[in-house]
Design a protein around this motif. Structure first.
Motif, short mmCIF file in Angstrom:
data_model
loop_
_atom_site.label_atom_id
_atom_site.label_comp_id
_atom_site.label_asym_id
_atom_site.label_seq_id
_atom_site.Cartn_x
_atom_site.Cartn_y
_atom_site.Cartn_z
N GLY A 83 -7.53 23.27 -5.28
CA GLY A 83 -7.69 22.84 -6.66
C GLY A 83 -9.11 23.00 -7.15
O GLY A 83 -9.35 23.51 -8.25
N LEU A 84 -10.08 22.56 -6.33
CA LEU A 84 -11.49 22.70 -6.70
C LEU A 84 -11.89 24.17 -6.80
O LEU A 84 -12.65 24.56 -7.70
CB LEU A 84 -12.38 21.96 -5.71
CG LEU A 84 -12.29 20.43 -5.77
CD1 LEU A 84 -13.12 19.83 -4.63
CD2 LEU A 84 -12.77 19.93 -7.11
N LEU A 85 -11.39 24.99 -5.89
CA LEU A 85 -11.69 26.42 -5.92
C LEU A 85 -11.11 27.07 -7.19
O LEU A 85 -11.77 27.91 -7.82
CB LEU A 85 -11.10 27.10 -4.67
CG LEU A 85 -11.45 28.56 -4.48
CD1 LEU A 85 -12.96 28.72 -4.32
CD2 LEU A 85 -10.73 29.13 -3.26
N ASP B 3 -13.22 28.92 -10.12
CA ASP B 3 -12.88 30.29 -10.51
C ASP B 3 -12.67 30.39 -12.03
O ASP B 3 -13.15 31.32 -12.68
CB ASP B 3 -11.63 30.75 -9.77
CG ASP B 3 -11.31 32.20 -10.02
OD1 ASP B 3 -12.25 33.03 -9.99
OD2 ASP B 3 -10.12 32.52 -10.26
N LEU B 4 -12.00 29.42 -12.62
CA LEU B 4 -11.78 29.40 -14.06
C LEU B 4 -13.11 29.32 -14.81
O LEU B 4 -13.33 30.05 -15.78
CB LEU B 4 -10.88 28.23 -14.45
CG LEU B 4 -10.61 28.06 -15.95
CD1 LEU B 4 -9.86 29.25 -16.49
CD2 LEU B 4 -9.84 26.77 -16.20
N LEU B 5 -13.99 28.45 -14.37
CA LEU B 5 -15.31 28.32 -15.01
C LEU B 5 -16.11 29.61 -14.89
O LEU B 5 -16.79 30.02 -15.83
CB LEU B 5 -16.08 27.14 -14.43
CG LEU B 5 -15.49 25.76 -14.74
CD1 LEU B 5 -16.26 24.68 -13.97
CD2 LEU B 5 -15.51 25.48 -16.22
N ALA C 138 -17.41 32.03 -18.01
CA ALA C 138 -18.83 32.40 -18.15
C ALA C 138 -18.99 33.91 -18.26
O ALA C 138 -19.80 34.41 -19.06
CB ALA C 138 -19.63 31.86 -16.96
N VAL C 139 -18.22 34.66 -17.51
CA VAL C 139 -18.31 36.13 -17.56
C VAL C 139 -17.82 36.63 -18.93
O VAL C 139 -18.45 37.51 -19.53
CB VAL C 139 -17.49 36.75 -16.41
CG1 VAL C 139 -17.32 38.25 -16.61
CG2 VAL C 139 -18.15 36.49 -15.08
#
Length: 174
Positions: A12-14, A18-20, A24-25
């Motif tokens: 879940g944290l990963l 990944d979404l954040l 940002a990209v």
């Protein structure tokens, strides 16, 4: 069991990380995109724009140039490849019905055979020009999005522009 809970929390944290990272990209790519690469094209020629010299011929033989605009004139730019143009055609015809046909210019971009429904609906109401893509009239208006509707003054200066015929003011006769 504690390993399963720890694994789920880790995944879940990963996923959140990944979404954040992806957001940002995407933001960074938008900041560094070349000008004009993002966003829609200029939808229409803004009021106050003087039309450049151009030459076209109406289906009835009328010469259409800057000198055509001797009094305020409604101009409709339509395309045979534009679904929205076909949808707005009856609305445009209703808007110009009752006006002097010399005070209305309808420009249809596309093949003459494909333009027949536009010509049939607009010929009794306007001077109709059928031109190829990027023809002289649409180029004079800066190749706007289709459909586009204008009021052009006697000095060949755009006085009103809109993407819907209902937004057009009916020009007063001079």
């Amino acid at each position: 069991m504690p390993y399963l809970v720890a694994g789920l929390v880790f995944v879940g944290l990963l996923s959140v990380f990944d979404l954040l990272l992806i957001l940002a990209v995407v933001r960074r790519l938008r900041e560094h995109a070349p000008p004009g690469a993002a966003g829609p094209p200029v939808p229409f020629t803004p009021p106050g724009t003087a039309l450049p010299e151009f030459t076209a011929t109406g289906l009835d033989g009328t010469a259409v140039t800057r000198a055509y605009f001797t009094e305020p004139t409604i101009v409709g730019l339509l395309s045979t490849t534009c679904a929205s143009c076909r949808e707005r055609l009856p609305e445009f015809a209703d808007r110009i019905r009752g006006l002097d046909a010399r005070r209305v210019l309808a420009v249809v971009e596309g093949d003459r055979a494909d333009a027949e429904p536009f010509v049939a609906a607009l010929s009794p109401l306007a001077t109709v020009v059928v031109e190829p893509p990027n023809g002289p009239v649409s180029t004079a208006f800066g190749r706007p999005a289709y459909p586009s509707f204008y009021v052009v003054g006697a000095d060949a200066v755009v006085t009103a522009s809109t993407l819907a015929p209902s937004g057009l003011p009916v020009p007063a006769a001079t």
